[in-house]
Design a protein around this motif. Structure first.
Motif, PDB file in Angstrom:
ATOM      1  N   PRO A 418       0.815  -1.228   0.000  1.00 22.13           N
ATOM      2  CA  PRO A 418       0.000   0.000   0.000  1.00 22.13           C
ATOM      3  C   PRO A 418       0.844   1.271   0.000  1.00 22.13           C
ATOM      4  N   HIS A 419       2.146   1.137   0.264  1.00 25.49           N
ATOM      5  CA  HIS A 419       3.033   2.312   0.207  1.00 25.49           C
ATOM      6  C   HIS A 419       3.952   2.258  -1.009  1.00 25.49           C
ATOM      7  N   TYR A 420       3.565   1.468  -1.997  1.00 26.23           N
ATOM      8  CA  TYR A 420       4.350   1.426  -3.236  1.00 26.23           C
ATOM      9  C   TYR A 420       4.475   2.851  -3.786  1.00 26.23           C
ATOM     10  N   VAL A 431      -2.038   6.929 -15.263  1.00 30.97           N
ATOM     11  CA  VAL A 431      -1.548   5.746 -14.546  1.00 30.97           C
ATOM     12  C   VAL A 431      -2.239   5.706 -13.189  1.00 30.97           C
ATOM     13  N   VAL A 432      -2.922   4.598 -12.917  1.00 32.54           N
ATOM     14  CA  VAL A 432      -3.601   4.470 -11.624  1.00 32.54           C
ATOM     15  C   VAL A 432      -3.083   3.209 -10.940  1.00 32.54           C
ATOM     16  N   THR A 433      -2.916   3.279  -9.631  1.00 31.09           N
ATOM     17  CA  THR A 433      -2.401   2.122  -8.897  1.00 31.09           C
ATOM     18  C   THR A 433      -3.482   1.613  -7.949  1.00 31.09           C
ATOM     19  N   VAL A 434      -3.613   0.281  -7.925  1.00 34.31           N
ATOM     20  CA  VAL A 434      -4.687  -0.349  -7.153  1.00 34.31           C
ATOM     21  C   VAL A 434      -4.090  -1.223  -6.061  1.00 34.31           C
ATOM     22  N   TYR A 435      -4.656  -1.095  -4.879  1.00 38.84           N
ATOM     23  CA  TYR A 435      -4.274  -1.963  -3.767  1.00 38.84           C
ATOM     24  C   TYR A 435      -5.547  -2.687  -3.303  1.00 38.84           C
ATOM     25  N   ILE A 436      -5.421  -4.004  -3.115  1.00 41.63           N
ATOM     26  CA  ILE A 436      -6.597  -4.780  -2.695  1.00 41.63           C
ATOM     27  C   ILE A 436      -6.501  -5.094  -1.203  1.00 41.63           C
ATOM     28  N   TYR A 437      -7.572  -4.766  -0.469  1.00 46.84           N
ATOM     29  CA  TYR A 437      -7.570  -5.015   0.975  1.00 46.84           C
ATOM     30  C   TYR A 437      -8.567  -6.125   1.332  1.00 46.84           C
ATOM     31  N   GLU A 438      -8.315  -6.750   2.463  1.00 43.12           N
ATOM     32  CA  GLU A 438      -9.257  -7.763   2.966  1.00 43.12           C
ATOM     33  C   GLU A 438     -10.539  -7.045   3.390  1.00 43.12           C
ATOM     34  N   ASP A 439     -11.687  -7.605   3.061  1.00 45.26           N
ATOM     35  CA  ASP A 439     -12.951  -6.939   3.408  1.00 45.26           C
ATOM     36  C   ASP A 439     -13.026  -6.586   4.897  1.00 45.26           C
ATOM     37  N   GLN A 451      -3.382   8.158   5.879  1.00 42.83           N
ATOM     38  CA  GLN A 451      -1.976   8.346   6.254  1.00 42.83           C
ATOM     39  C   GLN A 451      -0.979   8.120   5.111  1.00 42.83           C
ATOM     40  N   THR A 452      -1.485   7.735   3.948  1.00 40.80           N
ATOM     41  CA  THR A 452      -0.550   7.340   2.892  1.00 40.80           C
ATOM     42  C   THR A 452       0.101   8.503   2.170  1.00 40.80           C
ATOM     43  N   SER A 453      -0.641   9.579   1.966  1.00 40.24           N
ATOM     44  CA  SER A 453      -0.119  10.622   1.086  1.00 40.24           C
ATOM     45  C   SER A 453       0.031  11.934   1.836  1.00 40.24           C
ATOM     46  N   GLU A 454       0.985  12.754   1.368  1.00 40.50           N
ATOM     47  CA  GLU A 454       1.134  14.084   1.984  1.00 40.50           C
ATOM     48  C   GLU A 454       0.048  15.034   1.477  1.00 40.50           C
TER      49      GLU A 454
END
Ligand code: NAD
Length: 542
Positions: A418-420, A431-439, A451-454
């Motif tokens: 998730p912090h790629y 360009v879009v980046t996808v992260y898959i989370y557990e439900d 918390q991921t982005s500034e």
């Protein structure tokens, strides 16, 4: 104001034309596009209402056809920047004193000129200069700019009406004076509407401006200059300077009469400008106003209850329109495991249905070129990196070619991290980046989004579960200045969704609202006493 409390014409959003095959607007914009494409425009700076040509020029070419010149523009030296500042300061004397309804009429006329005789010109110039499809040009260069001009007049009237209470024997009133000095407007390449609005909003409030457009938007900026001239913006009120941003900025920020910066562009540039203003603070006659709308790393988070087709459409439109070159474009996406496959299958189908990236002259193209070689190379390098990295995989697109135009295929990166890097860095491309989370990790994922982005510009939640919508609205309150529920995070409309973000995304002064206009005035309170005391002794001294 002289002789009446005037009511301004009610503002309304300019209807978007369709440009469907056979429509008259399609024919006229294509005719204009071809004339510009075959022409050789020589674009001067405009200083004190005069065309200024220095003979030092730079060639302009469309991003989708970079070997084809369509003209050149003239570059400033320190001398031209100084004369633009002098012209602004001289013009301020008359412009600031002009009754407000006269200023309003000038910009309302500009709006109507764009809606009518200049529509094909401003749209065709935007298609050519910034490689926009006709739809993207229409909603930006025509409609949004018209909306800014019309709504700002209404907001200005609202500001002027806002007056303090008066007690018995006293009349309190507020004058909304323009700032003392001149304003520096610096505009980005990606929206012709922003290019017009940044100088115009400050000028509407009685200020005079030195405007530096992006090198990559000068072809369409010149149509704005022509509109302002025909609308009757007086000489010296809005002056354009082109060329070396560092030299221009140093000359302007060194000037003691610099009184405000109206900036839209990238975060690093804005931070450097703020720092420079801070360093120079002792030399200014007044504390300069600093307004900056900057970068974004805008998110879409889907809850397991969201409909996959709706999530997919939000991604396809939100991430790829205008090649992802909107500050609001979706560039990081969080999908629940239970529906991720359905969403991504649909996104891949959508992308497969686009033509290959091409020229906006071919109106069946959904994707055109990115703005310049620097942007192309940067995007290509991140795509290559994703191809090589173990925690990333390209699941759609990934191709690029700059032989004729700066074409990048719409690309979807799937990451397990998730912090790629492409989950955190603004790429400003398709360009879009996808992260898959557990439900079951829904709540933890909301924290991750926060918390991921500034940045904190735009973001969207898609869900049908009302509790989930409420949770997301609460948990994500600080990470987007414009927050969308069950929609894509792009497409703010003036008068409806005032636009701007916080954190590293800007000062959040909401373009297209009274809040922005308030930054360009310095109120003067006037208290008038009708029966003036003649003895200093208060009764208690008795
Ligand atoms: P940019 O920062 O490269 O350029 C913006 C303007 O700053 C241009 O006029 C440029 O010439 C000028 N500039 C560049 N270096 C400078 C310097 N050292 N000193 C002074 N001026 C300088 O941005 P861009 O590529 O034109 O636009 C894309 C960026 O703008 C993205 O980061 C995007 O997110 C942002 N943007 C934000 C909003 C918003 O409302 N938040 C809207 C549009 C674009």
């Amino acid at each position: 104001m002289g002789k009446g409390f005037f009511q301004v014409p009610p503002a309304y959003n300019e209807p978007v034309k369709s440009y469907a095959p056979g429509s008259p607007e399609r024919e006229s914009v294509l005719k204009q596009y071809r004339a510009y494409y075959q022409g050789n425009k020589d674009i001067p700076m405009t200083i004190n209402g005069k065309d200024v040509r220095t003979g030092k020029t730079r060639t302009m070419s469309p991003p989708h056809d970079h070997q084809h010149p369509v003209g050149q523009y003239h570059l400033a030296s320190v001398k031209e920047v100084e004369s633009a500042i002098s012209a602004a300061l001289e013009a301020r004397k008359s412009w600031a004193a002009l009754p407000w309804e006269q200023r309003a009429a000038v910009f309302l006329k500009a709006a109507d000129l764009i809606a009518g005789p200049y529509r094909a010109r401003i749209n065709a110039a935007t298609m050519l200069a910034q490689s926009k499809t006709i739809h993207q040009a229409e909603i930006d260069a025509a409609c949004e700019l018209i909306d800014f001009l019309r709504f700002n007049v209404e907001f200005m009237a609202g500001i002027y009406k806002d007056q303090p209470e008066s007690a018995e024997g006293i009349w309190n009133r507020i004058e909304y004076r323009p700032l003392e000095g001149f304003i520096y407007a610096i505009t980005p390449f990606n929206f012709t509407a922003i290019a017009g609005n940044l100088p115009a909003s400050a000028a509407l409030m009685g200020n005079t401006v030195v405007w530096k457009p992006s090198d990559h938007q000068i072809f369409s900026a010149q149509v704005i200059v022509e509109v302002f001239r025909e609308a009757g913006v007086p000489d010296g009120v809005i002056n354009t300077v082109f060329g070396d941003p560092v030299m221009i900025t140093n000359t302007i920020l060194d000037h003691p009469d610099f009184s405000g910066l109206h900036f839209t562009g990238s975060t690093d540039v804005f931070r450097a400008l703020w720092k420079q203003i801070g360093t120079n603070i002792g030399r200014y006659k007044t504390y300069p106003r600093i307004v900056g709308e900057t970068g974004g790393k805008d998110f879409i988070i889907a809850h397991p209850s969201a409909k996959p087709e709706q999530v997919a459409t939000a991604i396809t439109r939100g991430a790829f329109e205008l090649q992802g070159q909107k500050c609001s474009a979706a560039s990081r996406v969080y999908l629940p495991k239970s529906t991720a496959d359905a969403v991504l299958d649909r996104v891949k189908k959508d992308i497969a249905s686009f033509n290959k990236p091409g020229s906006p002259e071919d109106m069946s193209n959904f994707i055109t070129a990115v703005i310049h070689e620097g942007s192309f190379d940067k995007l290509a390098s991140y795509i290559d990196r994703a191809k090589a990295d173990k925690d990333a995989e390209i699941i759609a697109g990934g191709g690029y070619d700059k032989s004729k135009g700066y074409f990048i295929e719409p690309t979807v990166i799937l990451t397990t991290n998730p912090h790629y890097v492409t989950m955190e860095t603004e790429l400003f491309g398709p360009v879009v980046t996808v992260y898959i989370y557990e439900d079951s990790d829904w709540e933890a994922t909301l924290k991750l989004v926060d918390q991921t982005s500034e940045y904190a510009l735009t973001g969207a939640v898609l869900a049908t579960d009302r509790y989930a919508i409420s949770q997301a609205t609460e948990a994500l309150q600080d990470c987007a200045g414009n927050f969308y529920i069950n929609d894509k995070p792009t497409g703010a409309v003036v008068g409806q969704q005032p636009f701007g973000g916080a954190r590293a995304s800007g000062t959040n002064d909401k373009a297209g609202s009274a809040q922005n206009l308030l930054r360009w005035v310095s109120p003067r309170l006037i208290k008038e006493t009708f029966v003036t005391p003649e003895d200093y002794r208060y009764p208690f001294l008795g």
